[in-house]
Scaffold this motif. Structure first.
Motif, mmCIF file in Angstrom:
data_model
loop_
_atom_site.group_PDB
_atom_site.id
_atom_site.type_symbol
_atom_site.label_atom_id
_atom_site.label_comp_id
_atom_site.label_asym_id
_atom_site.label_seq_id
_atom_site.Cartn_x
_atom_site.Cartn_y
_atom_site.Cartn_z
ATOM 1 N N ASN A 48 -2.011 0.772 8.482
ATOM 2 C CA ASN A 48 -0.815 1.591 8.658
ATOM 3 C C ASN A 48 -0.938 3.013 8.111
ATOM 4 N N GLU A 49 -2.055 3.653 8.383
ATOM 5 C CA GLU A 49 -2.299 5.008 7.897
ATOM 6 C C GLU A 49 -2.645 5.864 9.120
ATOM 7 N N PRO A 50 -2.069 7.064 9.235
ATOM 8 C CA PRO A 50 -2.152 7.820 10.489
ATOM 9 C C PRO A 50 -3.565 8.048 11.048
ATOM 10 N N PHE A 51 -4.565 8.256 10.177
ATOM 11 C CA PHE A 51 -5.918 8.450 10.709
ATOM 12 C C PHE A 51 -6.377 7.192 11.461
ATOM 13 N N TYR A 52 -6.194 6.031 10.818
ATOM 14 C CA TYR A 52 -6.663 4.787 11.448
ATOM 15 C C TYR A 52 -5.741 4.319 12.565
ATOM 16 N N ILE A 53 -4.461 4.660 12.485
ATOM 17 C CA ILE A 53 -3.558 4.349 13.608
ATOM 18 C C ILE A 53 -4.048 5.114 14.837
ATOM 19 N N ASN A 104 0.834 -1.195 0.000
ATOM 20 C CA ASN A 104 0.000 0.000 0.000
ATOM 21 C C ASN A 104 0.869 1.245 0.000
ATOM 22 N N ARG A 105 0.208 2.410 0.053
ATOM 23 C CA ARG A 105 0.971 3.637 -0.129
ATOM 24 C C ARG A 105 1.889 3.939 1.040
ATOM 25 N N TYR A 106 1.730 3.221 2.125
ATOM 26 C CA TYR A 106 2.630 3.408 3.262
ATOM 27 C C TYR A 106 3.658 2.291 3.317
ATOM 28 N N SER A 138 -9.957 15.992 -0.370
ATOM 29 C CA SER A 138 -10.862 15.600 0.711
ATOM 30 C C SER A 138 -10.354 14.487 1.615
ATOM 31 N N ASN A 139 -9.128 14.017 1.392
ATOM 32 C CA ASN A 139 -8.492 13.145 2.395
ATOM 33 C C ASN A 139 -6.986 13.138 2.205
ATOM 34 N N LEU A 140 -6.361 12.350 3.075
ATOM 35 C CA LEU A 140 -4.898 12.312 3.125
ATOM 36 C C LEU A 140 -4.237 11.958 1.784
ATOM 37 N N VAL A 141 -4.730 10.922 1.124
ATOM 38 C CA VAL A 141 -4.064 10.451 -0.091
ATOM 39 C C VAL A 141 -4.223 11.438 -1.252
ATOM 40 N N ASP A 146 -19.665 12.792 1.467
ATOM 41 C CA ASP A 146 -20.286 13.893 2.220
ATOM 42 C C ASP A 146 -19.420 15.158 2.208
ATOM 43 N N ARG A 147 -18.111 14.958 2.258
ATOM 44 C CA ARG A 147 -17.219 16.128 2.230
ATOM 45 C C ARG A 147 -17.346 16.872 0.900
ATOM 46 N N VAL A 148 -17.411 16.105 -0.193
ATOM 47 C CA VAL A 148 -17.537 16.731 -1.521
ATOM 48 C C VAL A 148 -18.885 17.448 -1.624
ATOM 49 N N PHE A 183 -8.303 17.649 3.967
ATOM 50 C CA PHE A 183 -8.858 16.993 5.152
ATOM 51 C C PHE A 183 -7.720 16.218 5.811
ATOM 52 N N ASP A 184 -7.811 16.022 7.128
ATOM 53 C CA ASP A 184 -6.867 15.208 7.920
ATOM 54 C C ASP A 184 -5.623 15.975 8.351
ATOM 55 N N ALA A 185 -4.853 15.342 9.241
ATOM 56 C CA ALA A 185 -3.692 16.024 9.845
ATOM 57 C C ALA A 185 -2.626 15.001 10.236
ATOM 58 N N SER A 194 -9.197 18.990 10.343
ATOM 59 C CA SER A 194 -8.744 17.824 11.095
ATOM 60 C C SER A 194 -9.867 17.206 11.925
ATOM 61 N N GLN A 195 -9.781 15.888 12.075
ATOM 62 C CA GLN A 195 -10.799 15.128 12.796
ATOM 63 C C GLN A 195 -10.266 14.693 14.169
ATOM 64 N N GLU A 196 -11.062 13.921 14.871
ATOM 65 C CA GLU A 196 -10.672 13.394 16.185
ATOM 66 C C GLU A 196 -10.659 11.862 16.140
ATOM 67 N N VAL A 232 -17.357 3.037 12.560
ATOM 68 C CA VAL A 232 -16.438 4.096 13.003
ATOM 69 C C VAL A 232 -15.875 4.779 11.760
ATOM 70 N N ASP A 233 -16.009 6.082 11.679
ATOM 71 C CA ASP A 233 -15.597 6.887 10.514
ATOM 72 C C ASP A 233 -16.592 6.661 9.377
ATOM 73 N N THR A 234 -16.330 5.746 8.465
ATOM 74 C CA THR A 234 -17.263 5.517 7.356
ATOM 75 C C THR A 234 -18.431 4.641 7.830
ATOM 76 N N ALA A 240 -18.595 6.805 2.255
ATOM 77 C CA ALA A 240 -19.557 7.657 2.965
ATOM 78 C C ALA A 240 -18.947 9.005 3.368
ATOM 79 N N THR A 241 -17.746 8.973 3.916
ATOM 80 C CA THR A 241 -17.129 10.197 4.440
ATOM 81 C C THR A 241 -16.785 11.196 3.328
ATOM 82 N N THR A 242 -16.030 10.729 2.337
ATOM 83 C CA THR A 242 -15.560 11.682 1.321
ATOM 84 C C THR A 242 -16.708 12.126 0.413
HETATM 85 O O1 T6T Z 1 -9.988 10.964 5.918
HETATM 86 C C1 T6T Z 1 -9.733 9.740 6.528
HETATM 87 C C2 T6T Z 1 -11.034 9.029 6.756
HETATM 88 O O2 T6T Z 1 -11.901 9.841 7.519
HETATM 89 C C3 T6T Z 1 -11.690 8.698 5.421
HETATM 90 O O3 T6T Z 1 -12.866 7.971 5.621
HETATM 91 C C4 T6T Z 1 -10.747 7.946 4.525
HETATM 92 O O4 T6T Z 1 -9.527 8.643 4.401
HETATM 93 C C5 T6T Z 1 -8.842 8.891 5.627
HETATM 94 O O5 T6T Z 1 -8.539 7.687 6.256
HETATM 95 C C6 T6T Z 1 -7.519 9.596 5.357
HETATM 96 O O6 T6T Z 1 -6.748 8.877 4.465
#
Ligand code: T6T
Length: 323
Positions: A44-49, A4-6, A224-227, A174-176, A250-252, A270-272, A121-123, A170-172
């Motif tokens: 292995n992606e910072p949001f999910y870590i 993967n990308r990481y 709208s997201n990290l990648v 909605d962001r768009v 989006f993201d941090a 940024s999210q929590e 959780v998240d999506t 679902a998440t992205t």
């Molecule tokens: O933005 C987060 C997450 O909320 C989204 O559902 C998918 O992408 C991320 O994991 C960031 O890469």
């Protein structure tokens, strides 16, 4: 074999932590009632870590065992494989971030069919009957905040583009939607391009390069997201347009924060994720113990800029690379 990308070389990541009261690997010894599994969208992606870090701390506090699994890539077939193997192990509850709001419905039904409580959780899934609880940011609001931040950066006029990995998340999605709705309220701003490069930063770079050739006067980008952010930033660096084309993401992740401080990115929404993980465990345990479960929980979002990034109140919104 997939990478993967990481740089994760595996089909799935599996790791188990033991709750404070346990002493052994409770992925095999935990009772159904206190056996939890987190299925992330990607390994292995910072949001999910960070989400895992929050879940791990809470599971330890509550004496539950927590195992974490994830596909190596953001991919329906790979996540289905993970879900199928988790369903067979019949954990008490599964916290999951589905990689597609419709395509993952069948596999996720296997989990509940096998008796596991399901918490999103998240999506999440489109089907409202699924999931005892849904914990996420208000992603539409996040898209609106991104549009406001970008509008401010470009003096409320000019051409903008938006990127998301694929349709159906679902998440992205909605962001768009939130971004487009807010941009429509700014008559001086024109959305010239909406792009879906998949879970592929290189493809995102190519698409932004193409847009910069077509519209050399592009004023701003919302990734709208990290990648998609990673790909957009790389394109601006290649085209020597850092700072002249404003970038809101989006993201941090640690890398995104570094790019914000360096001026490649002007704002991060940024999210929590730690809080999403913590609430996920709490709701899972409530469901297992027959206590009231909160159907929907919205965690907070914040716009992070160079001006507030070092504020101690912002620290909890910055993602971790390890727990
Ligand atoms: O933005 C987060 C997450 O909320 C989204 O559902 C998918 O992408 C991320 O994991 C960031 O890469």
């Amino acid at each position: 074999m997939t990478v993967n990308r990481y740089g994760v070389v595996a089909v799935a990541l599996a790791l188990t932590v033991t709750g404070a009261c346990g002493g052994s690997d409770s992925s095999s010894s935990g009772t159904g009632a206190k056996k939890l599994t987190l299925i992330q969208g990607i390994a292995n992606e910072p949001f999910y870590i960070s989400m895992y870090c929050g879940a791990k701390a809470e599971a330890a506090k509550l004496g539950a065992s927590l195992s974490v699994q994830a596909p190596a890539q953001w991919d329906v077939a790979q996540q289905t494989q993970v879900v199928t193997s988790v369903a067979a192990s019949r954990p008490g509850a599964v916290m999951i971030a589905p990689v597609d709001k419709d395509a993952m419905a069948g596999p996720i039904r296997q989990l509940s069919g096998n008796g596991s409580k399901v918490i999103f959780v998240d999506t999440e899934l489109t089907d409202p009957s699924m999931g005892a609880s849904r914990i996420s940011s208000d992603n539409k609001l996040g898209g609106q905040l991104a549009a406001q931040a970008l509008a401010g950066q470009i003096g409320d006029k000019g051409k903008v583009m938006v990127l998301a990995p694929t349709r159906g998340i679902a998440t992205t999605d909605d962001r768009v939607t939130g971004f487009k709705e807010e941009i429509a309220k700014h008559p001086g701003i024109r959305l010239v391009s909406e792009q879906y490069p998949g879970d592929d930063a290189g493809k995102a770079t190519e698409l932004v390069n193409g847009e910069l050739s077509k519209n050399p006067d592009l004023a701003g980008i919302f990734a709208s997201n990290l990648v998609t952010g990673e790909g957009s930033g790389a394109s601006l660096k290649q085209a020597k347009k850092v700072g002249s084309v404003k970038l809101v993401e989006f993201d941090a992740s640690p890398k995104q924060v570094e790019d914000l401080k360096a001026g490649t990115i002007q704002a991060l929404i940024s999210q929590e994720p730690l809080e999403i993980g913590r609430e996920g465990v709490d709701q899972a345990m409530n469901a297992l113990e027959g206590k009231p479960v909160t159907k929907q929980i919205r965690t907070r979002l914040v716009a992070v800029t160079k001006n507030n990034v070092d504020d101690p109140a912002i620290a909890k919104y910055l993602y971790k690379q390890t727990c």
